[in-house]
Design an enzyme around this catalytic site. Structure first.
Site, short mmCIF file in Angstrom:
data_model
loop_
_atom_site.label_atom_id
_atom_site.label_comp_id
_atom_site.label_asym_id
_atom_site.label_seq_id
_atom_site.Cartn_x
_atom_site.Cartn_y
_atom_site.Cartn_z
N SER A 43 11.25 -31.53 33.23
CA SER A 43 12.14 -32.53 32.62
C SER A 43 12.02 -33.86 33.36
O SER A 43 11.43 -33.95 34.43
CB SER A 43 13.59 -32.05 32.66
OG SER A 43 14.11 -32.13 33.98
N SER A 45 14.41 -35.79 34.75
CA SER A 45 15.59 -36.19 35.52
C SER A 45 15.26 -36.85 36.86
O SER A 45 16.11 -37.53 37.44
CB SER A 45 16.49 -34.98 35.78
OG SER A 45 15.89 -34.08 36.67
N SER A 197 20.09 -37.40 33.81
CA SER A 197 20.11 -36.35 34.82
C SER A 197 21.46 -35.64 34.81
O SER A 197 22.51 -36.26 34.99
CB SER A 197 19.86 -36.93 36.22
OG SER A 197 20.02 -35.94 37.21
#
Length: 251
Positions: A43, A45, A197
């Site tokens: 991901s 984040s 995030s």
């Protein structure tokens, strides 16, 4: 050489090969359990520090060992042995406290006893404003190939650790928070991509991370490939591998 001697030699060679393979597997297992474990970034984040498609080694020994240092998290003992607390600013892999199974990677922002707060997108530690300087735009391409520009800042923690953060949205959902008082034996984690995030700012989702849940410290990127490609697609490596990121230290 007789046929029997040749067969004996062949059997001996096979046994030696099997023995070498077994020893190599045992050594690899010991390295993974006690020294370094590979992780990949799924991901965004931690953009721009870590990109989707980065593969990195995490040092298991940096903070000592807990049950979560071992595969499947067996309940062999409580707490940590040979423990050493992380430094503020370390990039850490930990088990999500909500389920104690999912691996998350974030940056250590708050230590036990700290007070953490976000005010208008600016981090505050123990009542002091953390230095945040605009440097440039971070440019990424969306799935349609269009460029997206995001404001990039350099943030400097009280201990001097400096790292880049992104600010996508003014007054985003995590830009103004309550004061978080970090409990003893816990840490406050945040992603560098602040508006994308899920981290300790969201208590019901992540919250304060127990020391026991730390798996290790992110050390070095050993491979990196565009998020639209996969590690096993070797034919895409010449164009999709991010060669400049390989062997880059994580800071």
């Amino acid at each position: 050489m007789s046929v029997e001697a040749e067969e004996t030699q062949e059997k001996s060679g096979v046994k030696d090969t099997i023995r070498v393979v077994i020893h190599a597997l045992i050594l690899a297992l010991l390295v993974r359990i006690f020294l370094f474990q590979p992780f990949n970034i799924p991901s965004g984040s931690m953009i721009p520090t870590l990109l989707v498609g980065d593969y990195l080694f995490v040092s298991k020994y940096s903070y000592g060992y807990s049950r979560y240092s071992f595969p499947f998290g067996p309940n062999l003992f409580s707490g940590r042995i040979w423990s050493k607390e992380p430094n503020r600013g370390d990039v850490v892999v930990f088990k999500l406290p909500r389920d104690n199974e999912t691996d998350y990677i974030k940056r250590v922002i708050g230590l036990p006893g700290d007070e953490i707060q976000m005010i208008h997108g600016v981090l505050h530690v123990n009542g002091e404003t953390v230095k945040k300087e605009r440097v440039d735009d971070f440019v990424m391409r969306d799935p349609e190939g269009r460029e997206r520009h995001m404001a990039r800042y350099m943030e400097t923690l009280p201990n001097g650790v400096t790292y880049p953060v992104l600010d996508l949205i003014n007054e985003g959902i995590g830009d103004n928070t309550e004061v978080y008082k970090v409990p003893e034996g816990h840490f406050f984690m945040m992603g560098d991509n602040r508006d994308n995030s899920t981290d300790s700012r969201f208590l019901s989702e992540v919250g304060y991370v127990p020391f026991e849940n730390l798996v290790g410290r992110a050390q070095i990127i050993f491979f990196s490939i565009d998020e639209d490609a996969s590690f096993w697609q070797i034919w895409k490596w010449p164009t999709d591998v991010r060669w400049s990121r390989i062997l880059e230290a994580v800071r």
